[in-house]
Each structure stands twice: as structure tokens, then as C-alpha cells.
Design a protein around this motif. Structure first.
Motif, PDB file in Angstrom:
ATOM      1  N   ARG A 174       0.850  -1.191   0.000  1.00 35.36           N
ATOM      2  CA  ARG A 174       0.000   0.000   0.000  1.00 35.36           C
ATOM      3  C   ARG A 174       0.886   1.241   0.000  1.00 35.36           C
ATOM      4  NH1 ARG A 174      -3.996   0.472   4.689  1.00 35.36           N
ATOM      5  NH2 ARG A 174      -4.270   2.311   3.440  1.00 35.36           N
ATOM      6  N   PRO A 175       0.347   2.352  -0.487  1.00 36.55           N
ATOM      7  CA  PRO A 175       1.120   3.590  -0.421  1.00 36.55           C
ATOM      8  C   PRO A 175       1.243   4.089   1.020  1.00 36.55           C
ATOM      9  CG  PRO A 175      -1.036   3.998  -1.393  1.00 36.55           C
ATOM     10  CD  PRO A 175      -0.926   2.523  -1.174  1.00 36.55           C
ATOM     11  N   THR A 176       2.305   4.806   1.289  1.00 42.22           N
ATOM     12  CA  THR A 176       2.586   5.368   2.601  1.00 42.22           C
ATOM     13  C   THR A 176       2.620   6.887   2.498  1.00 42.22           C
ATOM     14  OG1 THR A 176       3.904   3.475   3.239  1.00 42.22           O
ATOM     15  CG2 THR A 176       4.321   5.498   4.423  1.00 42.22           C
ATOM     16  N   THR A 177       2.030   7.566   3.471  1.00 40.88           N
ATOM     17  CA  THR A 177       2.106   9.017   3.550  1.00 40.88           C
ATOM     18  C   THR A 177       3.166   9.386   4.583  1.00 40.88           C
ATOM     19  OG1 THR A 177      -0.246   9.225   3.084  1.00 40.88           O
ATOM     20  CG2 THR A 177       0.823  11.143   4.008  1.00 40.88           C
ATOM     21  N   LEU A 178       4.014  10.347   4.239  1.00 42.69           N
ATOM     22  CA  LEU A 178       5.040  10.841   5.156  1.00 42.69           C
ATOM     23  C   LEU A 178       4.592  12.166   5.752  1.00 42.69           C
ATOM     24  CD1 LEU A 178       8.156  10.247   2.908  1.00 42.69           C
ATOM     25  CD2 LEU A 178       7.329   8.796   4.770  1.00 42.69           C
ATOM     26  N   TYR A 179       4.824  12.329   7.047  1.00 38.58           N
ATOM     27  CA  TYR A 179       4.530  13.575   7.750  1.00 38.58           C
ATOM     28  C   TYR A 179       5.774  14.008   8.496  1.00 38.58           C
ATOM     29  CZ  TYR A 179      -0.446  12.914   6.940  1.00 38.58           C
ATOM     30  OH  TYR A 179      -1.667  12.769   6.349  1.00 38.58           O
ATOM     31  N   CYS A 180       5.946  15.330   8.640  1.00 41.63           N
ATOM     32  CA  CYS A 180       7.088  15.832   9.392  1.00 41.63           C
ATOM     33  C   CYS A 180       6.647  16.938  10.332  1.00 41.63           C
ATOM     34  CB  CYS A 180       8.187  16.327   8.458  1.00 41.63           C
ATOM     35  SG  CYS A 180       7.764  17.791   7.516  1.00 41.63           S
ATOM     36  N   GLN A 181       7.502  17.173  11.306  1.00 41.81           N
ATOM     37  CA  GLN A 181       7.326  18.297  12.208  1.00 41.81           C
ATOM     38  C   GLN A 181       8.712  18.864  12.472  1.00 41.81           C
ATOM     39  OE1 GLN A 181       5.464  18.151  16.314  1.00 41.81           O
ATOM     40  NE2 GLN A 181       3.798  18.712  14.939  1.00 41.81           N
ATOM     41  N   ARG A 182       8.876  20.141  12.192  1.00 37.54           N
ATOM     42  CA  ARG A 182      10.172  20.791  12.293  1.00 37.54           C
ATOM     43  C   ARG A 182      10.493  21.131  13.733  1.00 37.54           C
ATOM     44  NH1 ARG A 182      12.325  22.651   7.558  1.00 37.54           N
ATOM     45  NH2 ARG A 182      14.144  22.306   8.853  1.00 37.54           N
ATOM     46  N   SER A 183      11.779  21.151  14.058  1.00 38.45           N
ATOM     47  CA  SER A 183      12.193  21.549  15.402  1.00 38.45           C
ATOM     48  C   SER A 183      11.796  23.004  15.630  1.00 38.45           C
ATOM     49  CB  SER A 183      13.695  21.378  15.580  1.00 38.45           C
ATOM     50  OG  SER A 183      14.388  22.190  14.668  1.00 38.45           O
ATOM     51  N   GLY A 184      11.436  23.294  16.865  1.00 41.95           N
ATOM     52  CA  GLY A 184      11.015  24.650  17.212  1.00 41.95           C
ATOM     53  C   GLY A 184       9.587  24.962  16.842  1.00 41.95           C
ATOM     54  N   ALA A 185       8.871  24.006  16.247  1.00 40.57           N
ATOM     55  CA  ALA A 185       7.474  24.248  15.877  1.00 40.57           C
ATOM     56  C   ALA A 185       6.613  24.299  17.122  1.00 40.57           C
ATOM     57  CB  ALA A 185       6.973  23.146  14.943  1.00 40.57           C
TER      58      ALA A 185
END
Length: 74
Positions: free
Chosen positions: A58-69
Motif C-alpha cells: 500500500r502507499p505510505t504518507t510521510l509527515y514531518c514536524q520541524r524543530s522549534g514548531a
């Protein structure tokens, strides 16, 4: 448990200047809705990267969160 772990990881990232968080989940999963509503930034998708319980790619979705957010508010 998952929400608690995410909150702990987010607190850690906010205190580190060089740390970013990157998570992935199957497209159309409950986790994808959780991340999207929790302030995570959708970074892209990878086809056939995750396996469904039956072993079907299955396809995978990538998520990120930046430092200092800032922490997401509810």
C-alpha cells in the motif's frame, strides 16, 4: 498510548534545535487523520511502501514536524 508518545516526541523536538520528526503511515488510515489534525505537515507519499495486514503493498504518507514548531492546540 500513541497520542502520549507523539506528545512526548513533539516536546523533545521543540527543545532541540537540530531535530525534526518524520513519521509515516498507510494512506487512508486512522493514523493519517490523527497526524493531519495534529499539526503535522504532509511531506509526500511513497507508492507500495507499506504492507496491509494481508501483505498487499500500500502507499505510505510521510509527515514531518520541524524543530522549534509550536505545539498544536486543540
Amino acid at each position: 498510548m500513541i497520542v502520549t508518545s507523539l506528545n512526548e516526541a513533539q516536546r523533545t523536538v521543540r527543545t532541540e534545535e537540530s531535530a525534526d520528526l518524520l513519521i509515516d503511515t498507510g494512506i487512508d488510515s486512522l493514523a493519517e487523520r490523527l497526524y493531519g489534525s495534529g499539526g503535522w505537515i504532509r511531506a509526500g507519499a511513497i507508492p507500495d511502501c507499506a504492507a496491509a495486514p494481508a501483505g498487499v503493498p500500500r502507499p505510505t504518507t510521510l509527515y514531518c514536524q520541524r524543530s522549534g514548531a509550536a505545539a498544536p492546540t486543540r
